[in-house]
Design a protein around this motif. Structure first.
Motif, PDB file in Angstrom:
ATOM      1  N   ASP A  85      52.873 104.475  70.140  1.00  0.00           N
ATOM      2  CA  ASP A  85      52.481 103.349  69.303  1.00  0.00           C
ATOM      3  C   ASP A  85      51.928 103.854  67.976  1.00  0.00           C
ATOM      4  O   ASP A  85      51.964 105.043  67.669  1.00  0.00           O
ATOM      5  N   GLU A  86      51.380 102.953  67.188  1.00  0.00           N
ATOM      6  CA  GLU A  86      50.933 103.308  65.841  1.00  0.00           C
ATOM      7  C   GLU A  86      49.697 104.197  65.849  1.00  0.00           C
ATOM      8  O   GLU A  86      49.352 104.762  64.808  1.00  0.00           O
ATOM      9  N   GLN A  87      49.011 104.317  66.971  1.00  0.00           N
ATOM     10  CA  GLN A  87      47.841 105.165  67.047  1.00  0.00           C
ATOM     11  C   GLN A  87      48.135 106.515  67.708  1.00  0.00           C
ATOM     12  O   GLN A  87      47.248 107.361  67.811  1.00  0.00           O
ATOM     13  N   HIS A  88      49.366 106.705  68.113  1.00  0.00           N
ATOM     14  CA  HIS A  88      49.739 107.932  68.815  1.00  0.00           C
ATOM     15  C   HIS A  88      49.903 109.068  67.821  1.00  0.00           C
ATOM     16  O   HIS A  88      50.302 108.868  66.669  1.00  0.00           O
ATOM     17  N   VAL A  89      49.596 110.274  68.274  1.00  0.00           N
ATOM     18  CA  VAL A  89      49.689 111.438  67.397  1.00  0.00           C
ATOM     19  C   VAL A  89      51.131 111.725  66.999  1.00  0.00           C
ATOM     20  O   VAL A  89      51.381 112.356  65.957  1.00  0.00           O
ATOM     21  N   TYR A  90      52.105 111.247  67.784  1.00  0.00           N
ATOM     22  CA  TYR A  90      53.509 111.465  67.457  1.00  0.00           C
ATOM     23  C   TYR A  90      54.082 110.390  66.553  1.00  0.00           C
ATOM     24  O   TYR A  90      55.244 110.491  66.142  1.00  0.00           O
ATOM     25  N   TYR A  91      53.313 109.388  66.232  1.00  0.00           N
ATOM     26  CA  TYR A  91      53.862 108.268  65.462  1.00  0.00           C
ATOM     27  C   TYR A  91      54.371 108.677  64.085  1.00  0.00           C
ATOM     28  O   TYR A  91      55.396 108.139  63.637  1.00  0.00           O
ATOM     29  N   PRO A  92      53.724 109.601  63.355  1.00  0.00           N
ATOM     30  CA  PRO A  92      54.220 109.925  62.009  1.00  0.00           C
ATOM     31  C   PRO A  92      55.669 110.388  61.974  1.00  0.00           C
ATOM     32  O   PRO A  92      56.328 110.242  60.943  1.00  0.00           O
ATOM     33  N   PHE A  93      56.202 110.949  63.039  1.00  0.00           N
ATOM     34  CA  PHE A  93      57.595 111.397  63.032  1.00  0.00           C
ATOM     35  C   PHE A  93      58.441 110.663  64.066  1.00  0.00           C
ATOM     36  O   PHE A  93      59.524 111.130  64.426  1.00  0.00           O
ATOM     37  N   LYS A  94      57.988 109.527  64.507  1.00  0.00           N
ATOM     38  CA  LYS A  94      58.742 108.778  65.519  1.00  0.00           C
ATOM     39  C   LYS A  94      60.136 108.421  65.009  1.00  0.00           C
ATOM     40  O   LYS A  94      61.112 108.458  65.772  1.00  0.00           O
ATOM     41  N   TYR A  95      60.246 108.081  63.748  1.00  0.00           N
ATOM     42  CA  TYR A  95      61.532 107.752  63.142  1.00  0.00           C
ATOM     43  C   TYR A  95      61.787 108.656  61.934  1.00  0.00           C
ATOM     44  O   TYR A  95      62.199 108.203  60.870  1.00  0.00           O
ATOM     45  N   LEU A  96      61.527 109.948  62.101  1.00  0.00           N
ATOM     46  CA  LEU A  96      61.778 110.901  61.023  1.00  0.00           C
ATOM     47  C   LEU A  96      63.275 110.923  60.715  1.00  0.00           C
ATOM     48  O   LEU A  96      64.102 110.943  61.622  1.00  0.00           O
ATOM     49  N   TYR A  97      63.586 110.971  59.418  1.00  0.00           N
ATOM     50  CA  TYR A  97      64.990 110.799  59.040  1.00  0.00           C
ATOM     51  C   TYR A  97      65.335 111.718  57.874  1.00  0.00           C
ATOM     52  O   TYR A  97      64.762 111.603  56.786  1.00  0.00           O
ATOM     53  N   ASN A  98      66.241 112.651  58.132  1.00  0.00           N
ATOM     54  CA  ASN A  98      66.784 113.521  57.084  1.00  0.00           C
ATOM     55  C   ASN A  98      65.701 114.265  56.304  1.00  0.00           C
ATOM     56  O   ASN A  98      65.733 114.332  55.075  1.00  0.00           O
ATOM     57  N   LYS A  99      64.744 114.832  57.019  1.00  0.00           N
ATOM     58  CA  LYS A  99      63.704 115.614  56.343  1.00  0.00           C
ATOM     59  C   LYS A  99      64.175 117.057  56.208  1.00  0.00           C
ATOM     60  O   LYS A  99      64.475 117.709  57.205  1.00  0.00           O
ATOM     61  N   PRO A 100      64.218 117.595  54.975  1.00  0.00           N
ATOM     62  CA  PRO A 100      64.636 119.004  54.811  1.00  0.00           C
ATOM     63  C   PRO A 100      63.675 119.946  55.516  1.00  0.00           C
ATOM     64  O   PRO A 100      62.457 119.734  55.512  1.00  0.00           O
ATOM     65  N   ILE A 101      64.229 120.991  56.105  1.00  0.00           N
ATOM     66  CA  ILE A 101      63.373 121.918  56.854  1.00  0.00           C
ATOM     67  C   ILE A 101      62.464 122.689  55.904  1.00  0.00           C
ATOM     68  O   ILE A 101      61.410 123.181  56.323  1.00  0.00           O
ATOM     69  N   GLU A 102      62.833 122.815  54.646  1.00  0.00           N
ATOM     70  CA  GLU A 102      61.959 123.492  53.700  1.00  0.00           C
ATOM     71  C   GLU A 102      60.637 122.759  53.548  1.00  0.00           C
ATOM     72  O   GLU A 102      59.609 123.369  53.260  1.00  0.00           O
ATOM     73  N   ASN A 103      60.663 121.442  53.722  1.00  0.00           N
ATOM     74  CA  ASN A 103      59.443 120.647  53.604  1.00  0.00           C
ATOM     75  C   ASN A 103      58.598 120.668  54.866  1.00  0.00           C
ATOM     76  O   ASN A 103      57.519 120.080  54.904  1.00  0.00           O
ATOM     77  N   MET A 104      59.093 121.318  55.923  1.00  0.00           N
ATOM     78  CA  MET A 104      58.356 121.354  57.180  1.00  0.00           C
ATOM     79  C   MET A 104      57.665 122.690  57.407  1.00  0.00           C
ATOM     80  O   MET A 104      56.879 122.829  58.343  1.00  0.00           O
TER      81      MET A 104
END
Length: 1528
Positions: free
Chosen positions: A600-619
């Motif tokens: 849910d919105e309070q879960h620690v995994y929520y920021p990347f629940k719908y991660l989309y096309n993020k370059p690996i250089e930014n990770m």
């Protein structure tokens, strides 16, 4: 012959167990020449003896412990006797040889094994020499009164004439005697051979007995009476056995103790714990720094010895420095290697600095702090020709550690590369592609692994057939026994060994030639084209037997598999794909069904629940991917790593170009189509999966290193501080150790917990401790004041486990200041100018329950040991952290991410921080011998570790417990050379001021040296003495007869030493040293000057004060995250007042609710009562550190509480967020919730209506014709219906119908069925005929058109590319079904050979086709509309290469970001409303098609006869202006 002596010591003899069995069951070894020793067979009672004769073996009574112990003792003694007898017999071999030589007789011994058989327990002894009297050994049981066997005559002992000619009499003897050489040569013998051997032995025995009787004539005539008289006079030899037993056992124990080892006494775990294994001894003995000998941190319990080989300096100079420099850091790349870098002119010096650092670490074996302290000149820039130019440090301390880590990786690379070369040489083949292309390009362990796999694939038969050649007289090679591995033969190997491999050769170019074309981006190798079509050519390789023959398609598939496997295994191609993924890959995350509900919105995994096309250089600069992997492990999300479509398409096009032929023959085009399929298989089955796997590991390792280094930096900040320092205390200097009084109330319970007070002096020793009940009573308060008055501590530290500690701190401050905080007029008597502070207590919390604290202070209670930990932290944070050992990972350095890093990797980073600061401070070596707590610092000195540190202390202790100078490390054999060079500058030998005034002789080896009390390395002592001599303006004659360092003592004691040393021109001195000896010493000279002024001066930051938030966290566990303003918490009311209510949180932290925030101004609102738990909103946190007030302000008003704190607790989504998918999942979830509420079964009287859901409707239509319809209930509500009709096989369109005027009773007569604003029908039959059937007819018309291609969109792309190859001057287009939006089509076109395939959507409605928003009533009009639109857009682009403006070379999105429902949507979409959807229907975007070449099928030219005249005129005008119409 004498039997061979065992190669094993007695205790390790693998046959020892068998020997023991012989003692109890088989008997003892019997030598010819001495009688059978009956004492070594246990005497039994009469009953047992009878049972043995009858064939039964009866054991001793195991319940009788005394008999059991006695039997074991006898067994040990017998084994000892036998071992000693064997030794004596071995010693007598020379004597027997001498006797044989002098007498001519035979005295060799033959070892026989006497096996106890049934009925033969009392066998007669064998023959003995007359010169060796039979000695009968006895045990206690032998002293019993058992009768001796009756012997009529002594001659009968040897008289075997009765058996001489009786073979049967010797039968039992044959079985009774077992010879050691029973099976000579280790070869088994059959029964016949064994029987022959027995007869031969009987003959030899009888001959031996005859000789024995002839050799003892003096024994003849002694009858039984004479024998009895002999016994009466001389005894039977057993009278003094009792005196021999104790001596034999003592001798046995002494021999056992001689062979005793640690493994015989201690458990292996205890040996490992005390670092006494063989590996530990080897580490101690080797002249290499301990940390360099370990595979991981020396703090790790799993640390093991490293087996890496030393890097050759030639490898480092050749390519090691370049390899490491390019991977050092992005900042270094930008500053030194970019065209506009600030230090681009120092690029060569950076490489030289890295080369020097690598050589120092891996050849000379110096640790990082040594290089940073004593070799910094070689990693810095100093222009000897321009001393005014600033000195620049090319490498920092963290970068040196980075170089060390990269050097270890490079060392592994070199070792694996050497092993690869050895494997290649063993194959005995010559492969120019390997030697010229692959091996020179190997710069990573991944390439080594790929190359090994490639060699195994290519030369597997060679490897299996390799035979080690040897000469006939060579020793037999030892063959190591290995477990038989299961034989695995892949499909590639089967195909390669079959005739299909010849078919694969028909593709006309080898796989490595394709790779060379690809890598060089040019045609180095050309294709040898076949004249036949692929299918015709494949038929030649079919089996003549029709039953075994394979179809040409299958043969081609296997041939493609061979080439695809060879290309997919190629190391260079794999490495190129890895580099593409490293630079361009993107990551997308989608939740699983379980994850949608749980995250849910309070879960620690929520920021990347719908991660989309993020370059690996930014990770790379975060820990996000580690959380993603953890969520994937918990089955909450799925992770996708892929290349952007344009990057992938470019790679695919380059590979196809490297593989294909340019000829325009029909057969060549067909072969090109097969080659394109090979490329597709290579990418999908080999290159992309391998690259994805590597990218996951690359991201994981990079982020783990990032988090570990961040934890190490945090530890470095905590320990790079000096002991507590009070500037107002004039006697103290920065760096001095304070005396500390630590006070703690524990958990603060007045009924259970007492106040503990512990005093630690400035030497770190506990001097006194007391326990008092409180600080309120006069008696206990006076006791507390008394210890302060007597001990006069420099600081008082307060600590505890609850917020009650704040009240204790207030009380202590009142007592120390002599004034009450509540009443300024009241006093307590004496006041003291002593600060009262808090210090972090995380180390004290670990210490007070640790085994170390119980060992050091066993008499103290836990709370007092907690006070010891607090005091030690204030005296030396560095020492306290070093003493924790491997438990340091239990401390928190990064609250959020630390748990994501493996323990061993975290320990490495933390150990590096400890090593840096310990060597920065230095260690007093003499103090380590006497102070066990201070000794914890020694393992972190350069060159040392736990093992070498213990050995060093032990050696110094053995030499008297102290050292006078550093020379003793070498002259007394305390340290080896490399360890001394590493550690000497960091091991301090303190000098008294009086020692500096005393003059010592120049040859006095026991003279103290003032330089030993500095950070100056012994190799720079001459420079220090030279500087001191020049500063004092002395000549060499002035100090000729004095100790070399006497002048150093003079400059140190000189009051004007600062001025005199500052007058020296160190720049010129450094230049002269460089010109004379090529030595770089500019930084070293600065260090020498500083050390001559202030030896081992404090270089750390002052002890930092703790802030209010840290105190609050220490006492309550609350943090700024848990006490954010706006959060709702549960509180307990414990006190009420007229203007406020006092509450307490679960953590014990107190809060206050003021009158205005208690209740709303509404009638009936009640004020909270004492003892009630209520909800409150945090509106402020009050931190008054000086007055020890820590509380929160809350509001309990209903209007504040009713608005929940979801917004405050919500995690923020990532910037790369798939909003469309998020909204779609939210809609699905809401629809499911509504469906649960409104779940009812509708009944409609219509033949096409069924109570189906989506999947049931599709399953029902699966066997129906195209265009068939099912009407069913909708999940959108009771006023909705869903219509599902079959578009094609496995393709169904779902239409949402709104039932306007719906009446649940079914009595409504004006019901309308609304599809969208332009499509409304009065009943279901009209909807089916005029809407569904109309669309079905249009779909059939377009599918019947010659431009329509069945299959997937990728197949259409492949077809267009092949068509374009056949007609390069034309543009190609075609239609295919849109599988993602059933009932719609995709129009794909290829403008020219340099462009990518473009896709435009075609929407189908009952009245027309729609290309974007342009309607077309028929298929010809649709084609015309496409051509016109494309021509106009081509004109707008000018010379844009024929690409459309939509997407700049990618597929044209008409609606960017449009979320596409799946083929089986759970919610019925409306396919007609809104703007025409774009091609990218969903996330992540579909991968680009796999291009290929196919023999074109010519299309007839499209006539304009049915076209609108105006539109035809427009097209003709466009054609006239642009040129020939390219589309066919």
């Amino acid at each position: 012959m004498a039997s061979p002596v065992s190669a094993y010591p007695p205790e390790d003899d693998p046959m020892q167990g068998a020997a023991e069995e012989e003692e109890e069951g088989e008997g003892d070894v019997v030598e010819p020449g001495e009688p059978d020793d009956s004492s070594e067979e246990e005497e039994e009672d009469a009953d047992e003896e009878r049972r043995i004769r009858e064939g039964f073996i009866v054991d001793e009574d195991e319940d009788d412990e005394d008999d059991e112990e006695e039997r074991k003792r006898r067994k040990r003694r017998k084994k000892h006797h036998r071992r000693r007898r064997e030794e004596e017999e071995d010693l007598e071999e020379d004597d027997l040889d001498l006797l044989e030589e002098n007498t001519g007789g035979t005295f060799k011994k033959s070892r026989l094994k006497r096996l106890v058989r049934r009925g033969a327990s009392e066998s007669p002894p064998t023959a003995s020499s007359s010169k060796r009297r039979a000695v009968v050994e006895s045990s206690d049981e032998d002293l019993d009164d058992d009768p001796l066997p009756k012997v009529q005559d002594i001659q009968q002992i040897w008289d075997d004439q009765r058996d001489e000619f009786d073979d049967d009499a010797d039968g039992d003897i044959d079985d009774f005697i077992e010879y050691d050489d029973e099976e000579e040569g280790g070869m088994p013998m059959d029964e016949r051979a064994r029987e022959e051997r027995r007869k031969e032995r009987r003959r030899q025995q009888q001959e031996f007995r005859r000789k024995s009787r002839g050799a003892h004539p003096e024994l003849a005539g002694i009858d039984a009476n004479a024998w009895a008289e002999i016994h009466d006079v001389f005894g039977d030899g057993h009278e003094y056995d009792w005196a021999l037993v104790a001596d034999e056992e003592a001798e046995y124990e002494q021999e056992t103790q001689k062979d005793m080892t640690l493994q015989n006494v201690f458990e292996p775990s205890e040996i490992r714990e005390h670092l006494l294994t063989e590996d530990d001894n080897l580490i101690r003995a080797r002249d290499t720094p301990e940390r360099m000998q370990l595979t991981t941190s020396s703090l790790s319990e799993a640390a093991s010895i490293s087996l890496h080989q030393t890097i050759i300096a030639e490898n480092l100079n050749k390519d090691g420095a370049r390899w490491v420099t390019l991977r050092l850091s992005p900042e270094k790349q930008k500053e030194f290697f970019s065209a506009n870098g600030a230090y681009q002119h120092l690029q060569g010096e950076l490489v030289m600095a890295v080369t020097f650092a690598l050589r120092a670490m891996f050849v000379e074996e110096y640790e990082v702090p040594f290089i940073w302290t004593h070799r910094r000149d070689y990693i810095s820039h100093f222009d000897v020709n321009d001393t005014r130019s600033p000195r620049l440090e090319l490498l920092s301390l963290p970068e040196l550690w980075r170089i060390y880590a990269l050097g270890q990786k490079y060392r592994s690379l070199v070792e694996r590369r050497n092993a690869l070369s050895a494997s290649y040489r063993r194959l005995g083949v010559t492969d120019t592609y390997y030697t010229d292309e692959i091996f020179p390009a190997i710069d990573s362990v991944e390439l080594v692994a790929d190359t090994s796999e490639w060699l195994l694939m290519k030369y597997k038969d060679k490897k299996e057939n390799v035979v080690a050649f040897r000469f006939h007289d060579d020793d037999e090679a030892e063959v190591e026994k290995k477990h038989k591995m299961p034989s695995r033969i892949s499909a590639y190997e089967l195909a390669k060994k079959s005739i299909v491999s010849r078919l694969a050769d028909g593709f006309g170019i080898a796989s490595h030639e394709v790779v060379l074309n690809f890598v060089n981006e040019t045609r180095l190798h050309y294709v040898d084209n076949q004249n036949l079509d692929p299918f015709i050519y494949a038929e030649q390789f079919a089996d003549p037997d029709p039953a075994k023959a394979l179809a040409p398609e299958e043969l081609l598939r296997r041939a493609r598999m061979i080439i695809a496997t060879e290309l997919g295994k190629d190391p260079l191609l794999r490495d190129h794909m890895r580099q593409l993924f490293k630079k361009n890959a993107v990551v997308s995350v989608s939740p699983t069904e379980r994850g949608r509900a749980k995250i849910d919105e309070q879960h620690v995994y929520y920021p990347f629940k719908y991660l989309y096309n993020k370059p690996i250089e930014n990770m790379l600069g975060s820990s996000q991917f580690l959380y993603i992997l953890k969520a994937e492990q918990e089955l909450l999300v799925t992770v996708s790593i892929y290349l952007p479509p344009d990057i992938k398409a470019n790679f695919e096009r380059r590979l196809i170009d490297a593989f294909s032929s340019d000829l325009l023959r029909e057969s060549t085009k067909a072969w090109n189509e097969e080659r394109s399929r090979v490329v597709q298989e290579v990418m999908e089955q080999h290159l992309i999966p391998a690259a994805v796997k590597w990218t996951r590991e690359f991201l994981r390792e990079e982020e783990e290193d990032y988090v570990a280094n961040r934890c190490g930096d945090q530890l470095r900040k905590r320990i790079d501080v000096s002991p507590y320092y009070n500037p107002q205390n004039s006697p103290m200097k920065l760096g001095d150790t304070p005396s500390v009084l630590a006070v703690s109330w524990g958990k603060g319970d007045p009924q259970k917990d007492a106040i503990c007070v512990v005093l630690m002096d400035d030497g770190g020793r506990m001097r006194e401790w007391i326990k008092i009940d409180n600080l309120v009573d006069t008696e206990t308060r006076d006791e507390f004041v008394d210890i302060i008055r007597r001990r006069k501590p420099d600081v008082i530290i307060v600590g505890g486990f609850t917020t009650a500690t704040a009240k204790l701190c207030q009380r202590v401050k009142e007592i120390v200041s002599g004034r009450s905080s509540y009443d300024s007029n009241s006093t307590f008597g004496d006041s003291f100018d002593i600060p009262v502070i808090y210090v972090p207590d995380e180390l004290a919390r670990i210490y007070h329950h640790s085994p170390r604290s119980k060992l050091e202070f066993s008499s103290l209670p836990p709370n007092a040991r907690y006070c010891v930990g607090l005091a030690r932290y204030a005296q030396s944070p560095l020492n306290e952290y070093a003493a924790v050992g491997s438990d340091i990972t239990a401390l928190s350095f990064d609250d959020d991410d630390q748990h994501l890093v493996p323990k061993d990797k975290l320990l490495v980073a933390l150990e590096q921080a400890l090593v840096d600061i310990v060597n920065k401070v230095g260690v007093d070596i003499n103090r380590t011998v006497t102070d066990r707590y201070y000794q914890y610092l020694l393992p972190f000195v350069c060159g040392f570790g736990p093992r070498k540190a213990r050995e060093l202390v032990s050696k110094i202790d053995g030499l008297g417990g102290s050292l006078v100078n550093r020379n003793q490390f070498i002259k007394s054999g305390i340290l080896t050379t490399k360890i001394f060079l590493n550690a000497a500058g960091f091991l301090r030998i303190t000098q008294e001021q009086d020692d500096m005034k005393v003059k010592h002789r120049i040859d006095d080896e026991q003279a103290p040296d003032p330089l030993d009390d500095t950070r100056i390395h012994p190799e720079d002592y001459e420079l220090a003495r030279k500087m001191a001599t020049d500063a004092l303006e002395l000549d060499e004659e002035d100090i000729h007869d004095e100790h070399p360092s006497h002048v150093v003592g003079l400059i140190m004691q000189d009051r004007e030493n600062d001025k005199k040393l500052s007058e020296l021109n160190l720049d010129e001195f450094a230049v002269s040293l460089f010109n004379a000896n090529q030595e770089l010493k500019r930084h070293t000279l600065n260090v020498i000057r500083d050390e001559l002024l202030k030896p081992f001066s404090e270089q750390r930051s002052p002890f930092p004060p703790i802030d209010g938030w840290n105190v609050l966290t220490m006492l309550s566990g609350e943090t700024q995250k848990t006490l954010r303003i706006g959060l709702i918490v549960s509180v307990l009311v414990f006190r009420t007042r007229p203007d406020s209510v006092h509450v307490r949180l679960d953590s014990g932290l107190e809060g206050i609710i003021k009158q205005e925030y208690l209740v709303d101004d509404t009638p009936g609102a009640e004020k909270p009562v004492k003892g009630k738990t209520i909800q409150g909103v945090i509106i402020d946190v009050r931190l008054d550190h000086e007055n020890d007030i820590y509380e929160v302000e809350l509001s309990s008003r209903w209007s504040d509480v009713v608005e929940n704190d979801t917004e405050f607790r919500r995690k923020q989504p990532d910037v790369y967020w798939n909003r469309a998918q998020h909204e779609k999942d939210l809609d699905i979830l809401a629809r499911k919730q509504r469906a649960e509420v409104t779940k009812t079964r509708r009944i409609i009287k219509h033949p096409n209506f069924h109570n189906f859901n989506t999947s049931q409707a599709e399953q029902y239509l699966d066997g129906q014709q195209r265009g068939d319809v099912v009407i069913r209930p909708s999940s959108k509500g009771i006023d909705h219906l869903a219509v599902t009709w079959k578009v094609d096989d496995k393709l169904y369109q779902h239409i949402d119908i709104t039932e306007k005027g719906y009446d649940p009773t079914g009595q409504s007569v004006d019901t309308q069925f609304v599809v969208d604003a332009s499509h409304t029908y009065i009943d279901l039959d009209e909807l089916i005929v005029r809407h569904v059937n109309a669309m079905s007819r249009r779909v059939e018309d377009l599918m019947a058109h010659d431009r329509f291609k069945p299959g997937s969109e990728d197949e259409l792309h492949l077809f267009l590319k092949n068509q374009l190859l056949a007609n390069p001057a034309k543009s190609m287009y075609g239609f295919t079904l849109n599988r993602k939006r059933p009932g719609h089509f995709n129009l794909c076109f290829l403008a020219n050979k340099d462009s990518t395939v473009q896709t435009w959507p075609v929407r189908v409605t009952p009245e027309a086709y729609y290309l974007f928003e342009a309607p077309a009533v028929g298929v010809p009009e649709l084609c015309d509309a496409f051509k016109v639109r494309h021509l106009h857009e081509s004109q707008n682009l000018g010379n844009g290469g024929g690409k459309t403006p939509y997407g700049a070379g990618q597929r044209t999105p008409a609606r960017p970001g449009y979320a596409t429902p799946s083929v089986r949507p759970s919610r019925t979409p409306n396919p007609y409303g809104g703007t025409t959807p774009g091609p990218n229907y969903g996330a992540p975007p579909s991968q680009p098609p796999y291009a290929g070449y196919q023999t074109p099928r010519g299309y007839p030219a499209q006539s304009m006869g049915n076209m609108n005249p105006a539109r035809a005129a427009m097209m003709n005008a466009s054609v006239g202006s642009v040129g020939n119409n390219r589309f066919r």
